[in-house]
Design a protein around this motif. Sequence first.
Motif, PDB file in Angstrom:
ATOM      1  N   LYS A   1     -11.813  48.456  16.791  1.00 43.76           N
ATOM      2  CA  LYS A   1     -12.900  48.456  15.815  1.00 43.76           C
ATOM      3  C   LYS A   1     -13.861  49.605  16.106  1.00 43.76           C
ATOM      4  CE  LYS A   1     -12.408  43.975  14.292  1.00 43.76           C
ATOM      5  NZ  LYS A   1     -12.235  43.589  12.971  1.00 43.76           N
TER       6      LYS A   1
ATOM      7  N   ASP B   1     -17.178  49.614  16.329  1.00 47.26           N
ATOM      8  CA  ASP B   1     -18.233  49.321  17.309  1.00 47.26           C
ATOM      9  C   ASP B   1     -17.705  49.430  18.734  1.00 47.26           C
ATOM     10  OD1 ASP B   1     -20.095  48.900  15.342  1.00 47.26           O
ATOM     11  OD2 ASP B   1     -19.783  46.721  15.259  1.00 47.26           O
ATOM     12  N   GLU B   2     -16.487  48.930  18.957  1.00 47.57           N
ATOM     13  CA  GLU B   2     -15.882  49.032  20.288  1.00 47.57           C
ATOM     14  C   GLU B   2     -15.657  50.495  20.665  1.00 47.57           C
ATOM     15  OE1 GLU B   2     -12.251  46.902  20.180  1.00 47.57           O
ATOM     16  OE2 GLU B   2     -13.191  45.002  19.643  1.00 47.57           O
TER      17      GLU B   2
ATOM     18  N   CYS C   1      -9.839  56.572  16.479  1.00 47.51           N
ATOM     19  CA  CYS C   1     -10.447  55.630  15.546  1.00 47.51           C
ATOM     20  C   CYS C   1     -11.695  56.233  14.911  1.00 47.51           C
ATOM     21  CB  CYS C   1     -10.800  54.341  16.275  1.00 47.51           C
ATOM     22  SG  CYS C   1     -11.660  53.132  15.275  1.00 47.51           S
TER      23      CYS C   1
ATOM     24  N   PRO D   1     -13.618  54.989   8.781  1.00 48.09           N
ATOM     25  CA  PRO D   1     -13.196  53.736   8.160  1.00 48.09           C
ATOM     26  C   PRO D   1     -12.494  53.944   6.828  1.00 48.09           C
ATOM     27  CG  PRO D   1     -15.567  54.031   7.935  1.00 48.09           C
ATOM     28  CD  PRO D   1     -15.061  55.141   8.804  1.00 48.09           C
TER      29      PRO D   1
ATOM     30  N   ASP E   1      -8.735  55.251   7.488  1.00 43.50           N
ATOM     31  CA  ASP E   1      -7.910  54.477   8.405  1.00 43.50           C
ATOM     32  C   ASP E   1      -6.911  53.629   7.633  1.00 43.50           C
ATOM     33  OD1 ASP E   1      -6.959  53.413  10.741  1.00 43.50           O
ATOM     34  OD2 ASP E   1      -8.509  51.860  10.866  1.00 43.50           O
TER      35      ASP E   1
END
Length: 135
Positions: A2, A4-5, A60, A65, A68
């Motif tokens: 993700k 945030d990670e 990532c 987003p 992806d």
Amino acid sequence: MKGDEARKLLGFPPNCRPSASQVRAAYKRKVWESHPDRFPVHEKSCAESKFKLISEAYRCLQSGPSRDPGPGSVVYSHVVRSGVPRAYGGSKNQVSIKVPFLFIILGTVALGGLSAARAYKKQREAYPSHNPFLP
């Protein structure tokens, strides 16, 4: 992984929106710190796993987003051939391209040779000695 990670792993706050250059700089810094070749043998496996996580986080954040592809989606790529199409002088017309080129080269050499022979004959008539360095 993700977003945030990935941001947390690269050292950004969770709700931050870093630019591409900031992500690249953070990635280079983290890779330099955790590269497996910089660690002793007994710590290499841990460093390798951290290095892979950092690389995945960078991918990532670079893809973003919107770009992806989710699971089950397919990415198509279109291969474009370069070169001259056959209809406009591609590989089947090589002989017809070579023939006019050959005529141009042979004609130029032949005409240039005749001009040179005429010039040499005039010089020989003007100066009876065959030595071009004497007047």
